[in-house]
Design an enzyme around this catalytic site. Structure first.
Site, PDB file in Angstrom:
ATOM      1  N   SER A 278      32.985  20.194  47.018  1.00  0.00           N
ATOM      2  CA  SER A 278      32.927  21.320  46.092  1.00  0.00           C
ATOM      3  C   SER A 278      31.946  20.919  45.005  1.00  0.00           C
ATOM      4  O   SER A 278      32.058  19.834  44.424  1.00  0.00           O
ATOM      5  CB  SER A 278      34.304  21.617  45.505  1.00  0.00           C
ATOM      6  OG  SER A 278      34.255  22.836  44.801  1.00  0.00           O
ATOM      7  N   GLU A 279      30.979  21.778  44.714  1.00  0.00           N
ATOM      8  CA  GLU A 279      29.837  21.344  43.905  1.00  0.00           C
ATOM      9  C   GLU A 279      30.174  21.092  42.436  1.00  0.00           C
ATOM     10  O   GLU A 279      29.354  20.567  41.699  1.00  0.00           O
ATOM     11  CB  GLU A 279      28.653  22.311  44.046  1.00  0.00           C
ATOM     12  CG  GLU A 279      28.885  23.710  43.529  1.00  0.00           C
ATOM     13  CD  GLU A 279      29.328  24.679  44.626  1.00  0.00           C
ATOM     14  OE1 GLU A 279      29.976  24.229  45.588  1.00  0.00           O
ATOM     15  OE2 GLU A 279      29.041  25.880  44.496  1.00  0.00           O
ATOM     16  N   ASN A 280      31.397  21.458  42.023  1.00  0.00           N
ATOM     17  CA  ASN A 280      31.790  21.091  40.658  1.00  0.00           C
ATOM     18  C   ASN A 280      32.267  19.641  40.575  1.00  0.00           C
ATOM     19  O   ASN A 280      32.647  19.188  39.503  1.00  0.00           O
ATOM     20  CB  ASN A 280      32.869  22.040  40.120  1.00  0.00           C
ATOM     21  CG  ASN A 280      34.139  22.030  40.941  1.00  0.00           C
ATOM     22  OD1 ASN A 280      34.067  22.006  42.171  1.00  0.00           O
ATOM     23  ND2 ASN A 280      35.279  22.045  40.297  1.00  0.00           N
TER      24      ASN A 280
END
Lengths: 235, 219, 219, 235
Positions: B45-47
C-alpha cells in the site's frame, strides 16, 4: 540540547502571513492535531500548505480552510471536503495537484540537500507542462523523467508517536507516511508527540527521524485520531 | 457478463506466486479476496505498507493503521512499515511486480486516463501517476463502456492522460485483452456468454481477434 | 607556539551551545576534549551517528559501533543511528552547524586540498569532499608550515583540490586566521609568544594584518 | 514468500566473471563475512566491487584482492591494505575514488528508482571531470552541483543483524552504514544475517530495509567481527 517548548503556540513562534508550511499525515492519519488547532487560533493568512491531503470539512486542514487561512494547497489528493471544493471552484483557493511520489520525494530532496530529483511520474501529462524532461537509461530501459525541485518550506509540522527532548522521533504504524520527509524539509521543524521522553529512553537504532532535523518539540495535549474510513470484518 | 467480483476473480489469476502487488481502490481491492491457494503474495500500500492484511475485526480498528484508500486495515506476519518516499522509491525501482488499477479510458497504445474530468471537481491523481509511470506490469480493471454506453477502449484517450504506453492488460465485464506493444487491443478471452461481436461493438479502438477466442475459465 | 592539544583547545572555543559538529580525524577529534562546560553539542560521525560519545572503557568495545575513523566509540543518551545516505543528506542540507577538519593546503580564497598527493599512494577522499562542499561553517585545524618548512597557507593550492572557496577559519600552531570572502587570510589572534612577523613569514598567501593583533586566550 | 537459501554458496548462484557487486560495510564494520568467504571459494574473476572500503590485507575485500578476483574498486577510502596498494600502483587494479556521500547517494538512487542525483561534492575537483555541472538555488544559496548516476550492481551483498525469511532486515548500531543502500540497489540482493527469524518476529515499525529489496537470505555460519581500530579509555 533541549528543544522542548511548552505547547503548539510557542512552537509556532515566527510564523508569518504568506509563509509556506509542510504538514505530515495521510488523510487524517498522523496529522499534527494540536499544531493545526494552534494555527487556527493564530490566524496567520495566505499560507501555502504542502500536504498530501487537505483534511475533511471539520478536521485536519479543513479547519484552516474554513477560516480561509490557506491561499494555496500543494497536494496529491483532495476532496472529501465541501468547503475545499467551494473555495477551489470559486477561485479563492489555488490548488497545485502533483503525484504522490513526487510530493514525497521533493520533501525528501529538501532534507537530503538535493536541489532536484528525477521521476517518471507525470511524463506526457499536464503535470509535465513547463518542466524539464530528460531521458535516462535505468533498469534496462530508456525512458523520460521529469526534473522536479526540492521543497523548502518555512515551517514543517509533524506529529510523531514518541519523541525525546533532543528531537529524535519514532512514528507509529502508517502514521509515519509523509511525516519524516516533511520534518526533514523544513527551515524550522515542529514536532508534536504523543509521548515526550528524556534522551536515552529511545533506542538509537529505532529512531525514524534524527533530532538534528527538529527545531522544536512538545507533547500534544490530546489526540482525537479520527478514522476516515472505518472498514471492518465481522468476527 | 462479469460483475465486479467476477472481474476481480479473473484478474486474481494473473497474480503469481512471489509477487509484490499494489491494488488500487475499487475493483482492484477485491482481487485480494480471490488470490488462489498456494500463491504467496505481498500486498503493497503506497502510504507505507508491505504485507497488508484484511480489514480488522470490529473493535480492532487502529487509527494509525490505514491503507492508501484511508481504510482501516491490518498487517500480516512479515509486514514492514516505511515512509512515503521509500514506498514510491520501491515502486519507481520496479520492485513491485504488478499494479492493478481502475481507469476511465485506455487507448490502443496503452495510454491511461483515470484522474481528471475537465469541468468537474478534480480530486487529484494520488499515487496513480507514479504507479503507471513506473510499473512494468499494469493490469486495468474497468467496465468496457461508460454509463452513457460509450467505449472506454479508444483509439486515443480523450480525457487528460495519467500515463503513456503503460497498460499491458485489461479485464472488463466482457473479456480479457492485451494491449500490444505495436498498438491494438488483442482479445484473449470472452466473459461467459459474451460474443466476439458484442466485444467488437463495445471497443472503439483497434480490436485484434486472432482465431478462436475462448470463453474464460473462472474456477 | 601551540601543540596539537593547544590548537584543539582554541578551536573548541568556536563551538557554540546547540551546535551539531562533525570532527575530522586527527587534531579535530581532540577538540571534543575541550568543549567548554555548559556548551551542549552533538557530535556527528558521517558513518551514521548523532550523539557520539567518548571511547569505550576497556572491554566494552563493540565491533558494531565505530566512528568515521573506524575507532570504537560509545553513544551518549539521545543518540541516533542512521545509514550513510541520510548522514550525508543532513550534511548536504546544512543541518550540521560546524565542520572541523585537517588540511594539507588552504588558499587565500578558501580552497582546500587535503586528499591527494600526486605520485604518492592515494587513499581517497572519504567524506571530506561532501563535507567541504556542503558545510556552511568550516574550520581547518593544521600546521602553518609543512615538514619542509613551506607555508600551507598559499595564494592558490598546488595539490589537487578537495573543495572550492569553503574554508572560513584556520587555526594553526601560530594563530587564528579568517579567510575573507574577497580573498586573503585575516590574522585574528597570535599564539602565545608568536610575533606577527613570524606568522607573516610562515604565510605565503596574502596576509591581512589590521591593527594590533591580540595574543589568544586559551583558558 | 520464503527467500531463505541454505548458505552463501547457494546465495551466490548466477554470479559470473565480470559482474558488478556492491557490498555493505564501513571499514570492517558490518561486512558480509560469510559471503566474502564464499566469493573467495567461488573464484569468479574480473569483478567490479562497489564498497566504501577495500578491507585489510587478510580480511574483508582484502581476501578477494589477494586472489586477484577484483578488476576494479569503486570506493571512497582505501589503504590499510598493502596488497591493494601493490595492485593499484602496478596497474593491475583499477580504482575509482568517489566522495563517500556520492557513493551512498548513488546506491540509494538505484533503490529509489532515480537514475541520477545532484550533489555539490567534488565540484571544482578532479572528481568533476567529464561530469555535467548544474547550478541550482537551494537553501538560500546559488551553487554548482554535479549530476551523478545511480548504481545498478548485478549483485548486492549485505550483512544484517536480524532478518526474517521474507527478507526484512534490521541492522545493529553503525553496522548499518551503507548496507541498506547497497541492499536496495542490487538487481539480485543477498542478505546474510546473524539471526534468521520467522515472519512476525520482527516489529514492522523497526525494520530498516523492507524485504521487497532482498532476493535471498541466509544465516551466516559465524562472525568474527574484527575491530580495525580498538580505541578505549581506562576505567
Amino acid at each position: 540540547m533541549n528543544k522542548t517548548v511548552k505547547n503548539a503556540d510557542e512552537a509556532l513562534a515566527g510564523l508569518e502571513d504568506g509563509m509556506t508550511l509542510a504538514l505530515g499525515g495521510f488523510g487524517l492519519c498522523g496529522i499534527p492535531e494540536n499544531s493545526i488547532a494552534a494555527l487556527v487560533k493564530k490566524g496567520k493568512k495566505n499560507l501555502t500548505c504542502i500536504s498530501n491531503n487537505a483534511g475533511v470539512d471539520d478536521f485536519g486542514l479543513g479547519l484552516l480552510l474554513q477560516k480561509k487561512l490557506i491561499k494555496k494547497m500543494i497536494s496529491s489528493y483532495v476532496g472529501e471536503n465541501a468547503e475545499f471544493e467551494r473555495q477551489m471552484l470559486s477561485g479563492e483557493l489555488e490548488v497545485d495537484l502533483i503525484p504522490q511520489g513526487t510530493l514525497a520525494t521533493r520533501l525528501m530532496a529538501g532534507g537530503y540537500g538535493m536541489p532536484a530529483i528525477f521521476t517518471p511520474a507525470g511524463v506526457g501529462t499536464e503535470v509535465a507542462e513547463g518542466k524539464e524532461v530528460r531521458r535516462f537509461k535505468f533498469n534496462g530501459e530508456e525512458k523520460d523523467y521529469l526534473m522536479e525541485y526540492a521543497f523548502e518550506p518555512d515551517f514543517s509540522i509533524v506529529k510523531a508517536w514518541k519523541g525525546d527532548t533532543m528531537g529524535n522521533l519514532i512514528f507509529r504504524m502508517t502514521a509515519r507516511n509523509f511525516s519524516p520527509l516533511v520534518a526533514m524539509a523544513g527551515k524550522i521543524t515542529i514536532a508534536e508527540v504523543e509521548e515526550l521522553v528524556q534522551p536515552g529512553e529511545l533506542n538509537p537504532q529505532e529512531i525514524h527521524l534524527p533530532g538534528i532535523y527538529v527545531t522544536r518539540i512538545f507533547q500534544g495535549e490530546k489526540y482525537e485520531k479520527r478514522i476516515e474510513q472505518r472498514t471492518v470484518r465481522k468476527r | 457478463m462479469l460483475d465486479k467480483n467476477g472481474i476481480a476473480k479473473r484478474i486474481a489469476k494473473e497474480i503469481k506466486d512471489g509477487y509484490y502487488v499494489n491494488l488500487g481502490i475499487g475493483i482492484p481491492t477485491l482481487c485480494a479476496n480471490y488470490i488462489p491457494q498456494g500463491v504467496n503474495v505481498v500486498l503493497q500500500s503506497e502510504n507505507g505498507i508491505l504485507g497488508m492484511g484484511p480489514f480488522p475485526f470490529e473493535g480492532d480498528e487502529d487509527a494509525d493503521l490505514i491503507n492508501a484508500g484511508k481504510q482501516t486495515v491490518t498487517l500480516l506476519p512479515g509486514a514492514a512499515i516505511f515512509d512515503s518516499a521509500l514506498s514510491f522509491g520501491m515502486i519507481r525501482a520496479q520492485k513491485v511486480n504488478l499494479t492493478i488499477l481502475g481507469a476511465m479510458e485506455v487507448s490502443e497504445n496503452g495510454d491511461i486516463a483515470n484522474w481528471k474530468i475537465p469541468g468537474k471537481m478534480v480530486k487529484g491523481m494520488g499515487g496513480a501517476m507514479d504507479l503507471v509511470a513506473s510499473a512494468k506490469n499494469i493490469i486495468v480493471a474497468m467496465q468496457h463502456v461508460n454509463k452513457a454506453g460509450e467505449s472506454k477502449l479508444l483509439p486515443s484517450c480523450t480525457l487528460p492522460i495519467t500515463g503513456l504506453r503503460c497498460v499491458k492488460k485489461i479485464v472488463t465485464e466482457l473479456g480479457v485483452l492485451d494491449v500490444l506493444p505495436e498498438g491494438g487491443f488483442k482479445l484473449l478471452e470472452r466473459a461467459p456468454g459474451i460474443s466476439v461481436e458484442h466485444i467488437q461493438n463495445a471497443t472503439a479502438g483497434k480490436l485484434i481477434v486472432d482465431g478462436e477466442i475462448p470463453e474464460m475459465i473462472l474456477d
